[in-house]
Design a protein around this motif. Structure first.
Motif, short mmCIF file in Angstrom:
data_model
loop_
_atom_site.label_atom_id
_atom_site.label_comp_id
_atom_site.label_asym_id
_atom_site.label_seq_id
_atom_site.Cartn_x
_atom_site.Cartn_y
_atom_site.Cartn_z
N ILE A 143 0.83 -1.21 0.00
CA ILE A 143 0.00 0.00 0.00
C ILE A 143 0.86 1.26 0.00
N GLU A 144 1.98 1.25 0.74
CA GLU A 144 2.83 2.45 0.85
C GLU A 144 3.51 2.79 -0.47
N THR A 145 4.10 1.78 -1.11
CA THR A 145 4.84 2.03 -2.35
C THR A 145 3.94 1.97 -3.58
N ARG A 146 2.73 1.43 -3.37
CA ARG A 146 1.76 1.27 -4.47
C ARG A 146 2.34 0.39 -5.58
N GLU A 147 2.95 -0.70 -5.14
CA GLU A 147 3.56 -1.63 -6.09
C GLU A 147 3.09 -3.05 -5.80
N LYS A 148 2.92 -3.79 -6.86
CA LYS A 148 2.59 -5.21 -6.73
C LYS A 148 3.81 -5.95 -6.21
N ILE A 149 3.61 -6.83 -5.20
CA ILE A 149 4.70 -7.62 -4.64
C ILE A 149 4.84 -8.94 -5.41
N THR A 150 3.75 -9.65 -5.48
CA THR A 150 3.75 -10.92 -6.21
C THR A 150 2.31 -11.36 -6.41
N SER A 151 2.12 -12.41 -7.20
CA SER A 151 0.80 -12.97 -7.40
C SER A 151 0.91 -14.48 -7.51
N MET B 16 -11.54 -13.86 2.10
CA MET B 16 -10.21 -14.12 2.65
C MET B 16 -10.08 -13.51 4.03
N ALA B 17 -9.15 -14.07 4.83
CA ALA B 17 -8.88 -13.52 6.16
C ALA B 17 -7.43 -13.81 6.54
N TRP B 18 -6.71 -12.78 7.00
CA TRP B 18 -5.35 -12.95 7.52
C TRP B 18 -5.41 -13.49 8.94
N SER B 19 -4.43 -14.29 9.32
CA SER B 19 -4.25 -14.62 10.73
C SER B 19 -3.73 -13.37 11.44
N ASN B 20 -3.79 -13.37 12.78
CA ASN B 20 -3.49 -12.17 13.55
C ASN B 20 -2.08 -11.62 13.31
N LYS B 21 -1.10 -12.50 13.11
CA LYS B 21 0.27 -12.06 12.87
C LYS B 21 0.62 -12.05 11.38
N GLY B 22 -0.34 -12.34 10.55
CA GLY B 22 -0.14 -12.23 9.11
C GLY B 22 0.62 -13.34 8.45
N GLN B 23 0.88 -14.44 9.18
CA GLN B 23 1.67 -15.51 8.57
C GLN B 23 0.83 -16.45 7.70
N TYR B 24 -0.49 -16.44 7.94
CA TYR B 24 -1.38 -17.31 7.17
C TYR B 24 -2.53 -16.50 6.57
N LEU B 25 -3.04 -17.03 5.48
CA LEU B 25 -4.20 -16.45 4.84
C LEU B 25 -5.21 -17.57 4.62
N ALA B 26 -6.41 -17.41 5.16
CA ALA B 26 -7.48 -18.37 4.90
C ALA B 26 -8.27 -17.87 3.70
N MET C 72 -14.59 -25.02 -0.97
CA MET C 72 -13.22 -25.42 -0.65
C MET C 72 -12.57 -24.34 0.21
N LEU C 73 -11.89 -24.76 1.27
CA LEU C 73 -11.17 -23.85 2.15
C LEU C 73 -9.68 -24.09 1.98
N ILE C 74 -8.92 -23.00 1.83
CA ILE C 74 -7.49 -23.08 1.59
C ILE C 74 -6.75 -22.35 2.71
N LEU C 75 -5.68 -22.97 3.23
CA LEU C 75 -4.76 -22.30 4.15
C LEU C 75 -3.49 -22.00 3.37
N PHE C 76 -3.14 -20.72 3.29
CA PHE C 76 -2.05 -20.26 2.43
C PHE C 76 -0.94 -19.66 3.29
N ASP C 77 0.30 -20.10 3.05
CA ASP C 77 1.47 -19.56 3.74
C ASP C 77 1.89 -18.27 3.02
N THR C 78 1.78 -17.13 3.71
CA THR C 78 2.03 -15.85 3.05
C THR C 78 3.52 -15.53 2.92
N ASP C 79 4.38 -16.22 3.69
CA ASP C 79 5.83 -16.04 3.53
C ASP C 79 6.35 -16.84 2.34
N LYS C 80 5.98 -18.10 2.29
CA LYS C 80 6.45 -18.97 1.22
C LYS C 80 5.60 -18.87 -0.05
N LYS C 81 4.46 -18.18 0.09
CA LYS C 81 3.53 -17.99 -1.04
C LYS C 81 3.13 -19.33 -1.66
#
Length: 216
Positions: free
Chosen positions: A52-60, A71-81, A88-97
């Motif tokens: 949001i700060e740099t207004r740049e895409k990080i990855t997809s 979608m919902a982030w976990s409290n510390k942002g390490q997971y994305l539901a 279908m429900l997916i648990l996504f690792d936001t560090d390892k993408k």
């Protein structure tokens, strides 16, 4: 805020858009609670991470045949539901993408996803009125029950993680024990269906929002 074919990030103090992203068929968006990373999803299965700060895409990444709708982030942002149209429900690792786990849900039509503050549990509400609680460590359902007559619309975990509140089309708010699912309190909070719930940081108050007055 997700609108037709765009996402808007609003500054709550000035109430003005900070960032506007335009893309086709955007279905969901959420902001990482630990930093200024926005993630948004498209119906073709793309999830895009954006600074949001740099207004740049990080990855997809692409979720293959899944069509993400919430979608919902976990409290510390390490997971994305990620809840998908085909239940279908997916648990996504936001560090390892990468996808960590997938699960087919018992109910149908995901309406809300919430992590407990400690990240131990994930709550899901559904159009068929059920609420399900999943243990994120082993990705197994620990309780699944009919919570509302009609659609279950909103969830909120108590900061302690010991309770979860649910609201629905039946205009009721229920508070349930975690992980047993035993009801500890219920109230009729509004005269319209409940669409949002949130506990205060100290857990002493519960805010609820309902559908607006229809325009005649």
């Amino acid at each position: 805020m997700v609108k037709t074919n765009r996402v808007e990030v609003i500054d709550l103090i000035s109430r003005r858009p900070v960032t506007t992203i335009k893309a086709l068929r955007i279905t969901a968006a959420d902001i990482n609670p630990e930093n200024n990373v926005l993630v948004y999803a498209r119906l073709n299965g793309d999830i895009i991470f954006y600074n949001i700060e740099t207004r740049e895409k990080i990855t997809s990444c692409n979720l293959s045949r899944c069509k993400p709708i919430i979608m919902a982030w976990s409290n510390k942002g390490q997971y994305l539901a990620i809840g998908c149209r085909d239940n279908m429900l997916i648990l996504f690792d936001t560090d390892k993408k990468k996808i960590l786990n997938t699960k087919s849900l018992n109910g149908k039509g995901i309406t809300d996803l919430k992590f407990s503050d400690d990240g131990k549990y994930l709550g899901i509400s559904m159009l068929t009125g059920e609420v399900e609680i999943i243990d994120t460590e082993n990705w197994k359902s620990i309780h699944y029950w009919k919570a509302h007559t009609g659609k279950a619309r909103a969830l909120a975990f108590h900061p302690s993680g010991k309770y979860i509140a649910s609201g629905g089309e039946d205009k009721m708010v229920h508070i349930w024990e975690v992980p047993s699912g035993n009801e500890v309190h219920r109230l009729s909070a509004h005269d319209r269906e409940i669409l949002s719930l949130d506990f205060s940081p100290d857990g002493t108050m519960l805010a609820s929002g309902c559908a607006g007055q229809p325009v005649e």
